[in-house]
Design a protein around this motif. Structure first.
Motif, PDB file in Angstrom:
ATOM      1  N   SER A 194     -25.499  10.799 -24.454  1.00 11.45           N
ATOM      2  CA  SER A 194     -25.221  12.040 -23.738  1.00 11.45           C
ATOM      3  C   SER A 194     -24.989  11.749 -22.263  1.00 11.45           C
ATOM      4  N   GLY A 195     -24.155  12.547 -21.655  1.00  9.14           N
ATOM      5  CA  GLY A 195     -23.797  12.322 -20.260  1.00  9.14           C
ATOM      6  C   GLY A 195     -22.839  11.174 -20.093  1.00  9.14           C
ATOM      7  N   GLY A 196     -21.893  11.038 -21.025  1.00  7.13           N
ATOM      8  CA  GLY A 196     -20.992   9.897 -21.033  1.00  7.13           C
ATOM      9  C   GLY A 196     -20.206   9.705 -19.759  1.00  7.13           C
ATOM     10  N   VAL A 197     -19.674  10.791 -19.194  1.00  8.18           N
ATOM     11  CA  VAL A 197     -18.884  10.676 -17.974  1.00  8.18           C
ATOM     12  C   VAL A 197     -19.786  10.267 -16.820  1.00  8.18           C
ATOM     13  N   TYR A 198     -20.970  10.855 -16.723  1.00 10.40           N
ATOM     14  CA  TYR A 198     -21.903  10.482 -15.659  1.00 10.40           C
ATOM     15  C   TYR A 198     -22.344   9.032 -15.814  1.00 10.40           C
ATOM     16  N   CYS A 199     -22.702   8.624 -17.041  1.00 11.37           N
ATOM     17  CA  CYS A 199     -23.142   7.243 -17.267  1.00 11.37           C
ATOM     18  C   CYS A 199     -22.030   6.254 -16.947  1.00 11.37           C
TER      19      CYS A 199
END
Length: 69
Positions: A58-63
């Motif tokens: 989850s949070g792929g773009v942030y990660c």
């Protein structure tokens, strides 16, 4: 500037595009504009697909941004 922002939000994108851009650019110019817009959206979608494959949590773009930058 206001015209470009206004046409991206809500029903204004359809009304202004049909009444202003179609009259000024004609059918060929409108089709070219739609194709360029579709190409840009495909490039963005491909980039999101790449990010989702690299960081499936989850949070792929942030990660992705946190790990790359």
């Amino acid at each position: 500037m206001a015209l470009s922002i206004g046409t991206t939000i809500g029903w204004g994108s359809f009304v202004v595009t049909g009444n202003t851009y179609l009259l000024n650019a004609g059918p060929a110019g409108s089709v070219v504009g739609l194709l360029v817009g579709a190409l840009v959206m495909l490039i963005i979608a491909r980039n999101y697909h790449y990010m989702m494959n690299c960081y499936p949590n989850s949070g792929g773009v942030y990660c992705y941004a946190k790990n790359i930058l």
